[in-house]
Design a protein around this motif. Structure first.
Motif, PDB file in Angstrom:
ATOM      1  N   MET A  64      39.813  14.363  -6.864  1.00 48.84           N
ATOM      2  CA  MET A  64      38.935  15.519  -6.657  1.00 48.84           C
ATOM      3  C   MET A  64      38.372  15.537  -5.226  1.00 48.84           C
ATOM      4  SD  MET A  64      38.827  17.446  -9.282  1.00 48.84           S
ATOM      5  CE  MET A  64      40.527  17.078  -9.621  1.00 48.84           C
ATOM      6  N   ALA A  65      38.052  14.375  -4.701  1.00 47.49           N
ATOM      7  CA  ALA A  65      37.524  14.297  -3.334  1.00 47.49           C
ATOM      8  C   ALA A  65      38.580  14.750  -2.327  1.00 47.49           C
ATOM      9  CB  ALA A  65      37.051  12.882  -3.025  1.00 47.49           C
ATOM     10  N   PHE A  66      39.821  14.347  -2.515  1.00 51.21           N
ATOM     11  CA  PHE A  66      40.884  14.778  -1.600  1.00 51.21           C
ATOM     12  C   PHE A  66      41.171  16.269  -1.729  1.00 51.21           C
ATOM     13  CE2 PHE A  66      42.186  10.275  -0.926  1.00 51.21           C
ATOM     14  CZ  PHE A  66      42.124  10.306   0.461  1.00 51.21           C
ATOM     15  N   GLN A  67      41.058  16.797  -2.944  1.00 46.50           N
ATOM     16  CA  GLN A  67      41.214  18.247  -3.101  1.00 46.50           C
ATOM     17  C   GLN A  67      40.126  18.986  -2.329  1.00 46.50           C
ATOM     18  OE1 GLN A  67      41.431  19.228  -7.278  1.00 46.50           O
ATOM     19  NE2 GLN A  67      43.385  18.145  -7.561  1.00 46.50           N
ATOM     20  N   GLU A  68      38.920  18.461  -2.389  1.00 43.93           N
ATOM     21  CA  GLU A  68      37.806  19.075  -1.655  1.00 43.93           C
ATOM     22  C   GLU A  68      38.013  18.950  -0.147  1.00 43.93           C
ATOM     23  OE1 GLU A  68      34.377  21.192  -0.984  1.00 43.93           O
ATOM     24  OE2 GLU A  68      35.486  20.951  -2.852  1.00 43.93           O
ATOM     25  N   ILE A  69      38.504  17.808   0.307  1.00 42.78           N
ATOM     26  CA  ILE A  69      38.766  17.615   1.735  1.00 42.78           C
ATOM     27  C   ILE A  69      39.815  18.606   2.224  1.00 42.78           C
ATOM     28  CG2 ILE A  69      39.800  16.026   3.413  1.00 42.78           C
ATOM     29  CD1 ILE A  69      38.377  13.740   1.929  1.00 42.78           C
ATOM     30  N   LEU A  70      40.871  18.802   1.439  1.00 36.38           N
ATOM     31  CA  LEU A  70      41.912  19.759   1.817  1.00 36.38           C
ATOM     32  C   LEU A  70      41.349  21.173   1.900  1.00 36.38           C
ATOM     33  CD1 LEU A  70      44.880  20.271   2.477  1.00 36.38           C
ATOM     34  CD2 LEU A  70      45.318  20.475   0.021  1.00 36.38           C
ATOM     35  N   LYS A  71      40.542  21.526   0.930  1.00 29.65           N
ATOM     36  CA  LYS A  71      39.905  22.861   0.925  1.00 29.65           C
ATOM     37  C   LYS A  71      39.004  23.019   2.154  1.00 29.65           C
ATOM     38  CE  LYS A  71      36.490  25.404  -1.711  1.00 29.65           C
ATOM     39  NZ  LYS A  71      35.529  25.294  -2.808  1.00 29.65           N
ATOM     40  N   GLN A  72      38.208  21.990   2.444  1.00 31.04           N
ATOM     41  CA  GLN A  72      37.309  22.043   3.599  1.00 31.04           C
ATOM     42  C   GLN A  72      38.088  22.099   4.918  1.00 31.04           C
ATOM     43  OE1 GLN A  72      33.976  22.401   3.772  1.00 31.04           O
ATOM     44  NE2 GLN A  72      34.081  22.698   1.564  1.00 31.04           N
ATOM     45  N   ASN A  73      39.215  21.396   4.985  1.00 35.25           N
ATOM     46  CA  ASN A  73      40.036  21.432   6.194  1.00 35.25           C
ATOM     47  C   ASN A  73      40.597  22.822   6.445  1.00 35.25           C
ATOM     48  OD1 ASN A  73      40.168  19.002   7.735  1.00 35.25           O
ATOM     49  ND2 ASN A  73      41.180  18.016   6.005  1.00 35.25           N
ATOM     50  N   LYS A  74      40.995  23.504   5.391  1.00 34.92           N
ATOM     51  CA  LYS A  74      41.513  24.873   5.540  1.00 34.92           C
ATOM     52  C   LYS A  74      40.419  25.815   6.026  1.00 34.92           C
ATOM     53  CE  LYS A  74      45.374  24.316   2.385  1.00 34.92           C
ATOM     54  NZ  LYS A  74      46.023  24.710   1.132  1.00 34.92           N
ATOM     55  N   GLU A  75      39.217  25.656   5.489  1.00 33.69           N
ATOM     56  CA  GLU A  75      38.090  26.468   5.955  1.00 33.69           C
ATOM     57  C   GLU A  75      37.753  26.127   7.407  1.00 33.69           C
ATOM     58  OE1 GLU A  75      34.674  26.293   3.372  1.00 33.69           O
ATOM     59  OE2 GLU A  75      35.910  26.638   1.599  1.00 33.69           O
ATOM     60  N   LEU A  76      37.810  24.852   7.732  1.00 31.28           N
ATOM     61  CA  LEU A  76      37.506  24.411   9.089  1.00 31.28           C
ATOM     62  C   LEU A  76      38.499  24.998  10.086  1.00 31.28           C
ATOM     63  CD1 LEU A  76      35.842  22.625  11.027  1.00 31.28           C
ATOM     64  CD2 LEU A  76      37.426  20.769  10.501  1.00 31.28           C
ATOM     65  N   ASP A  77      39.771  25.036   9.721  1.00 32.20           N
ATOM     66  CA  ASP A  77      40.765  25.606  10.628  1.00 32.20           C
ATOM     67  C   ASP A  77      40.476  27.083  10.891  1.00 32.20           C
ATOM     68  OD1 ASP A  77      43.186  25.444  12.241  1.00 32.20           O
ATOM     69  OD2 ASP A  77      44.029  26.783  10.710  1.00 32.20           O
ATOM     70  N   LYS A  78      40.057  27.809   9.873  1.00 38.01           N
ATOM     71  CA  LYS A  78      39.688  29.219  10.075  1.00 38.01           C
ATOM     72  C   LYS A  78      38.526  29.329  11.057  1.00 38.01           C
ATOM     73  CE  LYS A  78      41.150  30.742   5.493  1.00 38.01           C
ATOM     74  NZ  LYS A  78      40.694  31.196   4.171  1.00 38.01           N
TER      75      LYS A  78
END
Length: 188
Positions: free
Chosen positions: A100-114
């Motif tokens: 779950m933590a890695f799923q959240e990190i991936l989601k946050q990374n996508k938002e960060l790239d935007k």
């Protein structure tokens, strides 16, 4: 001690000869001398960035500061998630929580790239000096590289990548390649 210093440096310890008003008929003007310039800094570039930022309208400066603050918050959240994974590895090693933590990190990374893309688009539209772009890309690359190192430490401690950890690593590596290309393009 002061005399030794004065002899080695060739000036009075508390006074610079350049600040003396008797030099070349200068009356009340003062000249400041910088003794130590940090390594790697180029005065012309730093000054041009500051001049560029200060020449912007107040609302544009505020917008850039707010975008920078949002990026900073997002980066801190990602770092906190990596810290949670580290804590989990030192504790119960719950595979579900790590996933779950890695799923959240991936989601946050996508938002960060935007947010990175919006910030870069904004500063380019405001006419940022082209000499500043490589430094911005370097800062972005440093953050992704830091994450890649965290993923490597996770693999060393856990023994294998979870499905989400593998996806996160693929995304981070793709972003590193992408921003390296952007940086190379900005250097040309």
């Amino acid at each position: 001690e002061d005399r030794d210093y004065e002899q080695r440096v060739g000036r009075f310890s508390g006074k610079s000869l350049l600040n003396s008003p008797q030099i070349q008929g200068v009356d009340d003007q003062k000249v400041t001398v910088v003794d130590d310039v940090p390594e790697g800094s180029q005065v012309g570039e730093v000054r041009s960035k500051d001049e560029w930022f200060n020449s912007l309208e107040l609302n544009k400066q505020t917008q850039l500061k707010m975008q920078g603050a949002m990026i900073d918050m997002n980066e801190k959240r990602i770092k906190a998630d990596y810290q949670n994974i580290g804590d989990e590895l030192n504790g119960m090693r719950s595979g579900y929580r790590i996933e779950m933590a890695f799923q959240e990190i991936l989601k946050q990374n996508k938002e960060l790239d935007k947010k990175y893309q919006d910030f870069l688009k904004t500063i380019k539209s405001y006419g940022v000096p082209s000499c500043e772009l490589p430094d911005l890309y370097k800062a972005i690359l440093n953050f992704y590289t830091e994450q890649n190192q965290g993923l490597s430490r996770f693999y060393g401690a856990y023994g294998h990548y979870t499905k989400s950890a593998r996806k996160t690593q693929q995304y981070v590596n793709a972003q590193i390649e992408r921003y390296v290309k952007y940086m190379e393009k900005s250097l040309q």
